[in-house]
Design an enzyme around this catalytic site. Sequence first.
Site, PDB file in Angstrom:
ATOM      1  N   ARG A   1       0.848  -1.203   0.000  1.00 50.23           N
ATOM      2  CA  ARG A   1       0.000   0.000   0.000  1.00 50.23           C
ATOM      3  C   ARG A   1       0.881   1.251   0.000  1.00 50.23           C
ATOM      4  NH1 ARG A   1      -4.227  -0.157   4.777  1.00 50.23           N
ATOM      5  NH2 ARG A   1      -5.317  -1.687   3.497  1.00 50.23           N
TER       6      ARG A   1
ATOM      7  N   ARG B   1      -2.365   6.480  10.119  1.00 46.76           N
ATOM      8  CA  ARG B   1      -2.311   6.011   8.724  1.00 46.76           C
ATOM      9  C   ARG B   1      -2.364   7.182   7.749  1.00 46.76           C
ATOM     10  NH1 ARG B   1      -4.417   0.783   8.072  1.00 46.76           N
ATOM     11  NH2 ARG B   1      -3.912  -0.534   9.834  1.00 46.76           N
TER      12      ARG B   1
ATOM     13  N   LYS C   1      -4.702   0.478  14.807  1.00 43.16           N
ATOM     14  CA  LYS C   1      -4.634   1.469  13.730  1.00 43.16           C
ATOM     15  C   LYS C   1      -5.307   2.770  14.155  1.00 43.16           C
ATOM     16  CE  LYS C   1      -6.909  -1.291  10.856  1.00 43.16           C
ATOM     17  NZ  LYS C   1      -7.786  -1.878   9.822  1.00 43.16           N
TER      18      LYS C   1
ATOM     19  N   LYS D   1      -6.792   6.492  12.353  1.00 38.06           N
ATOM     20  CA  LYS D   1      -7.074   7.127  11.057  1.00 38.06           C
ATOM     21  C   LYS D   1      -7.567   8.554  11.225  1.00 38.06           C
ATOM     22  CE  LYS D   1      -8.182   2.770   8.837  1.00 38.06           C
ATOM     23  NZ  LYS D   1      -9.208   1.988   8.127  1.00 38.06           N
TER      24      LYS D   1
ATOM     25  N   CYS E   1     -15.183  -3.220  -1.417  1.00 34.93           N
ATOM     26  CA  CYS E   1     -13.815  -3.518  -0.977  1.00 34.93           C
ATOM     27  C   CYS E   1     -13.253  -4.639  -1.855  1.00 34.93           C
ATOM     28  CB  CYS E   1     -13.829  -3.938   0.486  1.00 34.93           C
ATOM     29  SG  CYS E   1     -14.515  -5.583   0.720  1.00 34.93           S
TER      30      CYS E   1
ATOM     31  N   CYS F   1      -8.072 -10.681  -0.105  1.00 32.82           N
ATOM     32  CA  CYS F   1      -8.201 -10.368   1.320  1.00 32.82           C
ATOM     33  C   CYS F   1      -8.345 -11.640   2.158  1.00 32.82           C
ATOM     34  CB  CYS F   1      -9.404  -9.459   1.560  1.00 32.82           C
ATOM     35  SG  CYS F   1      -9.570  -9.079   3.313  1.00 32.82           S
TER      36      CYS F   1
ATOM     37  N   CYS G   1     -16.878  -8.657   4.333  1.00 31.87           N
ATOM     38  CA  CYS G   1     -16.940  -9.059   5.751  1.00 31.87           C
ATOM     39  C   CYS G   1     -17.319  -7.838   6.568  1.00 31.87           C
ATOM     40  CB  CYS G   1     -15.602  -9.663   6.204  1.00 31.87           C
ATOM     41  SG  CYS G   1     -14.391  -8.455   6.766  1.00 31.87           S
TER      42      CYS G   1
ATOM     43  N   CYS H   1     -14.466  -1.971   5.228  1.00 31.26           N
ATOM     44  CA  CYS H   1     -13.448  -1.220   4.490  1.00 31.26           C
ATOM     45  C   CYS H   1     -14.017  -0.273   3.433  1.00 31.26           C
ATOM     46  CB  CYS H   1     -12.459  -2.181   3.845  1.00 31.26           C
ATOM     47  SG  CYS H   1     -11.544  -3.132   5.063  1.00 31.26           S
TER      48      CYS H   1
HETATM   49 FE1  SRM Z   1      -9.593  -2.145   5.604  1.00 26.09          FE
HETATM   50  C1  SRM Z   1      -8.328  -4.853   7.170  1.00 26.09           C
HETATM   51  C2  SRM Z   1      -8.595  -3.315   2.649  1.00 26.09           C
HETATM   52  C3  SRM Z   1     -10.177   0.888   4.250  1.00 26.09           C
HETATM   53  C4  SRM Z   1     -11.484  -1.329   8.326  1.00 26.09           C
HETATM   54  N1  SRM Z   1      -8.559  -3.760   5.037  1.00 26.09           N
HETATM   55  C5  SRM Z   1      -8.081  -4.745   5.844  1.00 26.09           C
HETATM   56  C6  SRM Z   1      -7.173  -5.719   5.063  1.00 26.09           C
HETATM   57  C7  SRM Z   1      -5.768  -5.213   5.166  1.00 26.09           C
HETATM   58  C8  SRM Z   1      -7.321  -7.209   5.433  1.00 26.09           C
HETATM   59  C9  SRM Z   1      -6.425  -7.772   6.480  1.00 26.09           C
HETATM   60  O1  SRM Z   1      -6.295  -7.204   7.582  1.00 26.09           O
HETATM   61  O2  SRM Z   1      -5.858  -8.843   6.223  1.00 26.09           O
HETATM   62  C10 SRM Z   1      -7.768  -5.489   3.643  1.00 26.09           C
HETATM   63  C11 SRM Z   1      -6.833  -5.795   2.476  1.00 26.09           C
HETATM   64  C12 SRM Z   1      -7.636  -6.350   1.343  1.00 26.09           C
HETATM   65  C13 SRM Z   1      -6.914  -6.429   0.072  1.00 26.09           C
HETATM   66  O3  SRM Z   1      -6.814  -7.544  -0.498  1.00 26.09           O
HETATM   67  O4  SRM Z   1      -6.451  -5.405  -0.420  1.00 26.09           O
HETATM   68  C14 SRM Z   1      -8.311  -4.103   3.753  1.00 26.09           C
HETATM   69  N2  SRM Z   1      -9.307  -1.345   3.811  1.00 26.09           N
HETATM   70  C15 SRM Z   1      -8.995  -2.008   2.682  1.00 26.09           C
HETATM   71  C16 SRM Z   1      -9.144  -1.143   1.451  1.00 26.09           C
HETATM   72  C17 SRM Z   1      -8.146  -1.463   0.356  1.00 26.09           C
HETATM   73  C18 SRM Z   1     -10.587  -1.256   0.945  1.00 26.09           C
HETATM   74  C19 SRM Z   1     -10.916  -0.533  -0.337  1.00 26.09           C
HETATM   75  O5  SRM Z   1     -11.901  -0.922  -0.925  1.00 26.09           O
HETATM   76  O6  SRM Z   1     -10.248   0.402  -0.728  1.00 26.09           O
HETATM   77  C20 SRM Z   1      -8.986   0.229   2.117  1.00 26.09           C
HETATM   78  C21 SRM Z   1      -7.558   0.656   2.222  1.00 26.09           C
HETATM   79  C22 SRM Z   1      -7.468   2.029   2.784  1.00 26.09           C
HETATM   80  C23 SRM Z   1      -6.103   2.602   2.783  1.00 26.09           C
HETATM   81  O7  SRM Z   1      -5.650   3.019   1.722  1.00 26.09           O
HETATM   82  O8  SRM Z   1      -5.501   2.683   3.853  1.00 26.09           O
HETATM   83  C24 SRM Z   1      -9.522  -0.055   3.512  1.00 26.09           C
HETATM   84  N3  SRM Z   1     -10.571  -0.488   6.219  1.00 26.09           N
HETATM   85  C25 SRM Z   1     -10.799   0.624   5.458  1.00 26.09           C
HETATM   86  C26 SRM Z   1     -11.804   1.446   6.064  1.00 26.09           C
HETATM   87  C27 SRM Z   1     -12.394   2.709   5.482  1.00 26.09           C
HETATM   88  C28 SRM Z   1     -11.699   3.941   5.969  1.00 26.09           C
HETATM   89  O9  SRM Z   1     -10.732   3.879   6.727  1.00 26.09           O
HETATM   90  O10 SRM Z   1     -12.142   5.023   5.588  1.00 26.09           O
HETATM   91  C29 SRM Z   1     -12.180   0.805   7.229  1.00 26.09           C
HETATM   92  C30 SRM Z   1     -13.288   1.260   8.204  1.00 26.09           C
HETATM   93  C31 SRM Z   1     -12.835   2.336   9.111  1.00 26.09           C
HETATM   94  C32 SRM Z   1     -12.128   1.748  10.294  1.00 26.09           C
HETATM   95  O11 SRM Z   1     -10.922   1.631  10.260  1.00 26.09           O
HETATM   96  O12 SRM Z   1     -12.810   1.406  11.261  1.00 26.09           O
HETATM   97  C33 SRM Z   1     -11.396  -0.404   7.321  1.00 26.09           C
HETATM   98  N4  SRM Z   1      -9.822  -2.924   7.462  1.00 26.09           N
HETATM   99  C34 SRM Z   1     -10.701  -2.484   8.411  1.00 26.09           C
HETATM  100  C35 SRM Z   1     -10.692  -3.391   9.521  1.00 26.09           C
HETATM  101  C36 SRM Z   1     -11.539  -3.270  10.814  1.00 26.09           C
HETATM  102  C37 SRM Z   1     -10.818  -2.476  11.841  1.00 26.09           C
HETATM  103  C38 SRM Z   1     -11.503  -2.531  13.184  1.00 26.09           C
HETATM  104  O13 SRM Z   1     -11.417  -1.548  13.917  1.00 26.09           O
HETATM  105  O14 SRM Z   1     -12.085  -3.540  13.538  1.00 26.09           O
HETATM  106  C39 SRM Z   1      -9.790  -4.415   9.182  1.00 26.09           C
HETATM  107  C40 SRM Z   1      -9.430  -5.648  10.041  1.00 26.09           C
HETATM  108  C41 SRM Z   1      -8.454  -5.344  11.126  1.00 26.09           C
HETATM  109  O15 SRM Z   1      -7.884  -4.255  11.216  1.00 26.09           O
HETATM  110  O16 SRM Z   1      -8.253  -6.263  11.929  1.00 26.09           O
HETATM  111  C42 SRM Z   1      -9.263  -4.099   7.886  1.00 26.09           C
HETATM  112 FE1  SF4 Z   2     -11.325  -7.670   3.500  1.00 27.64          FE
HETATM  113 FE2  SF4 Z   2     -13.440  -7.379   5.032  1.00 27.64          FE
HETATM  114 FE3  SF4 Z   2     -11.968  -5.267   4.441  1.00 27.64          FE
HETATM  115 FE4  SF4 Z   2     -13.424  -6.347   2.576  1.00 27.64          FE
HETATM  116  S1  SF4 Z   2     -14.212  -5.397   4.459  1.00 27.64           S
HETATM  117  S2  SF4 Z   2     -11.279  -5.782   2.366  1.00 27.64           S
HETATM  118  S3  SF4 Z   2     -13.373  -8.486   3.086  1.00 27.64           S
HETATM  119  S4  SF4 Z   2     -11.310  -6.986   5.645  1.00 27.64           S
END
Ligand code: SRM
Ligand code: SF4
Length: 590
Positions: free
Chosen positions: A75, A144, A222, A224, A443, A449, A488, A492
Amino acid sequence: MSTVVPKPSKIEGIKLASEYLKGSLLDESTNGLDHFTDDAGILLKFHGSYQQDDRDLRTQRKKQGLDKAHSVMVRVRMPGGRFTAAQYRLLDNLAGDLGNGSLRVTTRQEIQYHGVPKTSMKMLVSTLNRSLLTTLAACGDVERNVLGCPAPIKDNRHAQMREDLMAFAAHFAPRSSSYWDIWLDGEKLEGFLPEDLSLLHVPTAGDDPVEPIYGKSYLPRKFKTGFAFPDDNCTDMMANDLGFLAILSDGEILGWDIYVGGGMGTTPSSKRTFPALGVALCYATRADFLKISEAIIKVYRDFGDRSDRKRARLKYIIADWGVDAFRAKVEEYLGHSIFAPTATAITSVDDHLGWHKQGDGKWFLGVPIENGRIKNDDGLQLKTGLRAIVDQFDLGGAFTCQQSILFSEIQESDKAAIEKILEDHHIARADQISSVRRWSMACPAMPTCGLAVTEAERALPELLDQIEAVVAKLGLENEAFTIRMTGCPNGCARPYNSDIGLVGRSAGRSEDGSSVPGTYTIFLGGRLIGDRLNRIYKDYVPFDQIPSELEIVLTRFRNERENGESFGEFCFRIQIAAGEVAGGVELPPE
Ligand code: SRM
Ligand code: SF4
């Protein structure tokens, strides 16, 4: 009575023992193996990368007695999503040279590479850094990528937001030299962030000598941050741990209302977890906002839950303590009181797609990218077309939080030629796609993922074909509402404040073990401007029944809406989804 202190999680131990994020990464980055050890994989996140495997191949490879098909996702951290023409060319070249050929624009204005062989990662990261891009702290338990309005509008408020955002990004970047030691053989490149980091922080007694803000264990989870304008919440500011809403006078930013405790991730089986939107904590002048932010982050560092990672985000401190107690602690850290927030409301949002004037005689163009995936398909030559625009007109731009791209500094005389390139490559302009598709996001989910339960990015385009037909049948084509789909409950694509959230619930399996869309939870009642959570409408809905379920509600909307209310506002008013809020718990009152 003695208080039992919960045992820190295993990850806390790994961070602490890593000597500021080094661990065994120096050796593992060049050992020629195709994947990192589990402990190194934890530290890898702080360097902007996740270890993954191709989930489409898992069953087949297992049958063949083969290990998983490992690769890494990398990333690129891009504050405010900005890139120059030269950086875009490099990003684009590297996707083909070292990744799976595609670039993925994320919901946080960054670029992700998928399918990078582990053995190519060092080359990828060092090459990016030489172009003044970085992957440092794109993931991990740190601040981040910082979100900001991507529109290149030439006025004071946009310039001031950019200035504060970049200062914030620099101030909270990790200071340890590990990143440079591992990926650049110790060479520290100047200028990857706008300021010389050493100028910004004034160490105080008791600060860690290497990481004065984070300390040896970094943050509990994390963290943000997003900046927004009241009339343009294009960054979904309230979904961030820390949000800054501009307080304006005569087109100038006077200061910021600071919001704390936004976050989407939830675990449906645990009632103690839930999505939340940020709550207003205080007002800060532009002169003070960094100092107050540092106090907020240090309170989180010291009081966040380090034993249970599912409940470690800042939002749980806010929920457990209440915002007043949190404010009192921040004031204690600062040594003085802070101003009450101005309580300015968010009124609008702009996706910045289509043609717009910059305000200096030039134009910018927002091009929609379906689910952020930049690649070439049989018909659609998206990757080639975007690259042709950059090459022919030497254009930079920015990525948006809706997974799309803006090109800036366009001369009036070049507009027609740019439109011709789009047309020649079958790239639709914003006015050529439906409103439903324009405001949708998914996502990545399968196959990259590791946490995905269902399909999302690969399934949404087909689903939208059907939803578009329903919307057209009902004469609702001109309605703007957000549809956000995730594989899930982690959220994201920010499904929990959208008009329609579709969250992967249970996996679907075909007989040969390949992934097929499973069941989803439908959430209704958020809205475009992102200031309200939605609620569960139906759970465990099979993928192919989603359009008919939505048709029932959209029909009611057409027949019963009042005063031009939006779809989400209608669902909220009639409490059509009066069930639980996402995650199964009512949120504490603001
Ligand atoms: Fe996310 C984990 C993709 C924005 C909440 N996110 C992941 C992971 C890294 C999976 C993993 O932990 O193994 C995903 C990688 C998938 C892949 O194959 O690329 C992933 N997240 C993404 C992206 C690429 C989705 C997208 O459609 O663009 C976004 C990357 C953003 C970036 O450039 O940094 C992305 N993730 C978000 C957002 C939206 C936001 O921040 O505006 C959220 C919700 C806001 C938040 O953080 O609460 C988000 N991602 C999560 C979570 C849940 C965190 C939590 O508090 O429970 C996880 C899982 C974790 O952290 O354990 C996660
Ligand atoms: Fe993966 Fe769940 Fe985030 Fe989608 S919402 S990228 S399935 S961790």
